[in-house]
Design a protein around this motif. Sequence first.
Motif, PDB file in Angstrom:
ATOM      1  N   GLU A 162     113.697  65.264  -7.369  1.00 55.49           N
ATOM      2  CA  GLU A 162     113.527  65.938  -8.657  1.00 55.49           C
ATOM      3  C   GLU A 162     114.744  66.774  -9.045  1.00 55.49           C
ATOM      4  O   GLU A 162     114.871  67.178 -10.214  1.00 55.49           O
ATOM      5  N   ALA A 163     115.644  67.038  -8.081  1.00 53.33           N
ATOM      6  CA  ALA A 163     116.811  67.878  -8.368  1.00 53.33           C
ATOM      7  C   ALA A 163     118.085  67.062  -8.605  1.00 53.33           C
ATOM      8  O   ALA A 163     119.151  67.634  -8.874  1.00 53.33           O
ATOM      9  N   LYS A 164     117.989  65.745  -8.520  1.00 50.70           N
ATOM     10  CA  LYS A 164     119.182  64.901  -8.602  1.00 50.70           C
ATOM     11  C   LYS A 164     119.902  65.028  -9.946  1.00 50.70           C
ATOM     12  O   LYS A 164     121.130  65.156  -9.999  1.00 50.70           O
ATOM     13  N   MET A 165     119.149  64.980 -11.044  1.00 51.15           N
ATOM     14  CA  MET A 165     119.770  65.001 -12.368  1.00 51.15           C
ATOM     15  C   MET A 165     120.571  66.288 -12.582  1.00 51.15           C
ATOM     16  O   MET A 165     121.706  66.258 -13.073  1.00 51.15           O
ATOM     17  N   VAL A 166     119.956  67.413 -12.220  1.00 46.91           N
ATOM     18  CA  VAL A 166     120.642  68.695 -12.399  1.00 46.91           C
ATOM     19  C   VAL A 166     121.882  68.767 -11.515  1.00 46.91           C
ATOM     20  O   VAL A 166     122.955  69.214 -11.957  1.00 46.91           O
ATOM     21  N   TYR A 167     121.742  68.322 -10.274  1.00 42.19           N
ATOM     22  CA  TYR A 167     122.877  68.393  -9.347  1.00 42.19           C
ATOM     23  C   TYR A 167     123.989  67.434  -9.760  1.00 42.19           C
ATOM     24  O   TYR A 167     125.169  67.673  -9.458  1.00 42.19           O
ATOM     25  N   VAL A 169     133.516  59.012  -7.238  1.00 39.32           N
ATOM     26  CA  VAL A 169     132.363  58.108  -7.345  1.00 39.32           C
ATOM     27  C   VAL A 169     131.140  58.864  -6.841  1.00 39.32           C
ATOM     28  O   VAL A 169     131.185  59.481  -5.771  1.00 39.32           O
ATOM     29  N   ILE A 170     130.065  58.828  -7.630  1.00 35.62           N
ATOM     30  CA  ILE A 170     128.812  59.486  -7.230  1.00 35.62           C
ATOM     31  C   ILE A 170     127.755  58.419  -7.017  1.00 35.62           C
ATOM     32  O   ILE A 170     127.465  57.629  -7.927  1.00 35.62           O
ATOM     33  N   ILE A 171     127.206  58.371  -5.821  1.00 36.28           N
ATOM     34  CA  ILE A 171     126.145  57.408  -5.519  1.00 36.28           C
ATOM     35  C   ILE A 171     124.817  58.135  -5.672  1.00 36.28           C
ATOM     36  O   ILE A 171     124.404  58.896  -4.786  1.00 36.28           O
ATOM     37  N   PHE A 172     124.182  57.928  -6.815  1.00 34.94           N
ATOM     38  CA  PHE A 172     122.961  58.641  -7.178  1.00 34.94           C
ATOM     39  C   PHE A 172     121.793  58.231  -6.277  1.00 34.94           C
ATOM     40  O   PHE A 172     120.979  59.060  -5.871  1.00 34.94           O
ATOM     41  N   SER A 173     121.711  56.934  -5.974  1.00 32.57           N
ATOM     42  CA  SER A 173     120.687  56.448  -5.041  1.00 32.57           C
ATOM     43  C   SER A 173     121.365  55.551  -4.007  1.00 32.57           C
ATOM     44  O   SER A 173     122.001  54.565  -4.358  1.00 32.57           O
ATOM     45  N   MET A 174     121.225  55.928  -2.749  1.00 30.97           N
ATOM     46  CA  MET A 174     121.879  55.214  -1.648  1.00 30.97           C
ATOM     47  C   MET A 174     121.309  53.798  -1.515  1.00 30.97           C
ATOM     48  O   MET A 174     120.092  53.614  -1.390  1.00 30.97           O
TER      49      MET A 174
END
Length: 620
Positions: free
Chosen positions: A422-427, A508-513
């Motif tokens: 739930e904190a991924k978008m903000v981070y 590069v940001i890997i949002f979901s591994m």
Amino acid sequence: MDSELASKRRRVQRSPSPTFKYDDEDDSYEPYVPVAQRRAAKLAKLSSFGVNSDRQKAKKQLEELLELEDAEREEEKRRERARKERTLLVEAQEVHSRRAVEDAKKTEVEKAEEADAEILAAIASRRKLASDMELAKGISYLESLKTTWNPPKYILDQTEEHHRQIREKYHIIVDGEDIPPPIEHFADMKIPHELVDFFKTKRIVTPTPIQLQGIPTAFAGRDMIGIAFTGSGKTLAFCLPLIMLALEEEGKLPLIRGEGPVGVVLCPSRELATQTYENVLVWTDALAKGGRYPQLNTLLCIGGISMGEQSHVMNKGMHIVVATPGRLIDMLEKGRFNFKSCKYLCMDEADRMIDLGFEEDVRNIMSFFTRQRQTLLFSATMPRKIQDFAQQSLVRPVLVNVGRAGAANLDVLQVVEYVKQEAKMVYLLECLQKTAPPVIVFSENKNEVDDIQEYLLLKGVEAVAIHGSKTQEERQYAIKSFKSGAKDVMVASGVASKGLDFNDIQHVIIFSMPKEIEDYVHQIGRTGRSGKTGIATTFVNMSTPEQTLLDLKYLLMEAGQKVPPFLQSIDDPRAVQGGSLKGCPVCGGLGHAISNCPKLEDTQRRQMASHRAADDGGGY
């Protein structure tokens, strides 16, 4: 009358028919005597004894002998009945019980290793890559294609020990017969000075490790398996030999309409094919501008675009085709061009091209070849299973490996952070502040890709999205606007992770591994290219499979990266059992064995789904 009498005399006087005697016949042959007669003969013989006591004793011995014979016959009959009553089930139970006893003596590690070996043997039994005609006629090529290229004399005069030292200097591992020497300068490779000068304008001064060994190998006409980390210059390593081959063929006899191509480059995605095509155009234009060499014609053959737009290329002789498998098969089947003069085949991201999904398409393409060709396979991740399969399919192949197959680019700083779902978008917004744009954000879910883009747009971030469900126009717009700098962030699924080269990506940001560690290696490889450094930030949490985290842990350790405490706390069950920590031969992951491979599980799931669809009539 006289003739009849003479005939009768001849019949009477004819010699008797000969008798034949076989070699194994003996004059001492005795006819068969029934058991009852043999017993009677023995009794008569014994009855001729003179003394009654001796007669009785002999009779008793005879009776004992007869009883013994009867007992033996009964035992033989019993065994025969037992053999007839014996079933396969009984035999299987006995075999199972024997195996159970043997297995009880083995350790858990030995059992696991045996199971892995059986799985690998089962999936390794694949037909080699060849055309249907070659397979049907049993045609196999023993010698590599001959070329007119030779290294400079001073390089040929160098010792093999000197070549070995150069390879060690650049961490190049080679395998094969009569391996061409590594060459450290483009000029020594006998590349036209027009191209060498153009490379200098693009800050390409010296060959990268995969180029200094790979280009001479390809120039020598050898089949090749090239493995190097992302951003290491593999595209130039396989396109330059094709360009030089096409120039040579054009110089011998210019191609006219309906002729060609001389070579083809196969790519798994439209975006990668487009990028390779654009590179080839730039390099061939640089050659032609010098005035010494003719303009080579290159065709882009991918789905989603109108081939009519390239009619100006197809109306002339074609030298090079860059294609995706589906559209290439369509054009070959329609007879728009053929492979009669094609002698060069390269597969980029080859582990995906010859893995399940594309393998049958590749075999179909192979069937259009009518002659021997030089085959090159390039990728950043090529597990042992694919390497073994490729070795069987190529002619005297040379393996050129820069580092471990599937290892991460050492120029990328890998940062793994534990972030709740739930904190991924903000981070994500915080992470975007680490570096200046452009930035790529990866997610495995198409819907999530769209959600991230929408969120970023709402927050005032210029973002575009790309995934497999987008139209070709949308995908082209996203890549073009991102490359030009009009957009700061690209949110992408795995489509953009395979081979695409974007300028100056620092982050590069890997949002979901991703589940498969191969995909992770490709995704972080979008930064840290061409000797530059970059950062890869990866979000993980409780929803990330422990096996994936273990693969990630070993990858970080191998690259000398910082391993966060929550990853360090994950224990490898193989280490607890005392087993050897070998990498998975299917996907190259270091944290699991083949029996737990997520890639193999996904492949089997796809196969079962396709079988069910076929059983249901193809889904109609």
